[in-house]
Design an enzyme around this catalytic site. Sequence first.
Site, short mmCIF file in Angstrom:
data_model
loop_
_atom_site.label_atom_id
_atom_site.label_comp_id
_atom_site.label_asym_id
_atom_site.label_seq_id
_atom_site.Cartn_x
_atom_site.Cartn_y
_atom_site.Cartn_z
N HIS A 92 40.29 49.79 36.10
CA HIS A 92 41.57 49.44 36.72
C HIS A 92 41.46 48.12 37.48
O HIS A 92 42.29 47.21 37.30
CB HIS A 92 42.00 50.57 37.67
CG HIS A 92 43.35 50.37 38.28
ND1 HIS A 92 44.48 51.00 37.80
CD2 HIS A 92 43.77 49.60 39.31
CE1 HIS A 92 45.52 50.64 38.53
NE2 HIS A 92 45.12 49.79 39.44
N GLU A 93 40.44 47.99 38.31
CA GLU A 93 40.29 46.78 39.12
C GLU A 93 39.92 45.57 38.26
O GLU A 93 40.42 44.47 38.49
CB GLU A 93 39.22 47.00 40.20
CG GLU A 93 39.56 48.09 41.20
CD GLU A 93 40.89 47.89 41.89
OE1 GLU A 93 41.29 46.73 42.09
OE2 GLU A 93 41.55 48.89 42.22
N HIS B 295 43.03 44.13 36.70
CA HIS B 295 43.73 43.19 37.59
C HIS B 295 43.07 41.82 37.57
O HIS B 295 43.73 40.79 37.39
CB HIS B 295 43.72 43.72 39.03
CG HIS B 295 44.63 44.88 39.29
ND1 HIS B 295 45.98 44.85 38.99
CD2 HIS B 295 44.39 46.10 39.83
CE1 HIS B 295 46.53 46.00 39.35
NE2 HIS B 295 45.58 46.78 39.84
N ASP C 268 51.16 49.25 42.54
CA ASP C 268 51.34 48.07 41.68
C ASP C 268 52.74 48.06 41.07
O ASP C 268 53.40 47.02 41.01
CB ASP C 268 50.30 48.05 40.57
CG ASP C 268 48.88 48.07 41.10
OD1 ASP C 268 48.67 47.53 42.21
OD2 ASP C 268 47.99 48.62 40.42
#
Length: 328
Positions: free
Chosen positions: A128-129, A132, A206
């Site tokens: 997930h990170e 980004h 988000d």
Amino acid sequence: EGNSGIIIIAATNRADVLDSALLRPGRFDRQVQVDVPDIKGRLSVLKVHSRDKKLADDVSLEAIARRTPGFSGADLANLLNEAAILTARRRKEATGLAEIDDAVDRIIAGMEGKPLTDGRSKRLIAYHEVGHALVGTLVKAHDPVQKVTLIPRGQAQGLTWFSPDEEQMLVSRAQLRARIMGALGGRAAEDVVFGHSEVTTGAGGDIQQVASIARQMVTRFGMSEVGQLSLEAGNQEVFLGRDLMTRSDGSDATAARVDAAVRQIVQGCYAETVKLVAENRACMDRVVELLIEKESLDGDEFRAIVSEFTTVPEKERFSPLLGEPAQA
């Protein structure tokens, strides 16, 4: 009796709700807006608060000033105090970059939590990170990545920081779309790697951010097919005498067009984001493995890894200390 030797000074955070009698000529004739300091102001504040601190030779006050956009003078004083406390706890003679970085992270995101031990959850958060950070790196109009970490802070299980260019007062449509894509990068990574049925609630914040940006593009900035219309007066806090209900400046048909335009922007950006993540899956897998091993990567490390797999676009930023464009 008349007395010209008296000056009355007052301060408020809510000038919009002051009685008009206070603002008439002869009362408070001059208003001074005090905003948070820019990079030059932060550098000057840091010089003041670092006089009684012993800093290591590799600590640059200019670098700290660049990393702390939006910090007030009190925040900067707190930053150096937190760094000094960490230095004492670690039994060091001088405050180094590690203490400064940890203090910045603590002020921005909160207290450091216990590292994740669940392998599956840790891997999912890592993807997930990295989603980004990868999208933010490969989209030219996006701000550069500053740090990616799996160390929990506050309510977040993982965090990705970007270093915005605060000196740019105007934001382009391309930059707004880049921010939407960067915010959707985490959900897109989950979708590509784990499948549509395995996406998590981690993208909740988000998605709220994405919806806000897209709606402002349509209703305030005239950046959609709806046209050059301002359909919202901006955010105003509810106070005595104000309307408690939000009023629309358009018809029901216009509201439907606005919803459709917002959906079109978000869906278009998400499709581009998924495509970008899928095309760079090998790079993402490599970064995830390193992130799980090291738990934190700074921006330079991240870009160096990505550059091994694909071309990283150069991002022009304005350096107010130098007065000329700088490559980030």
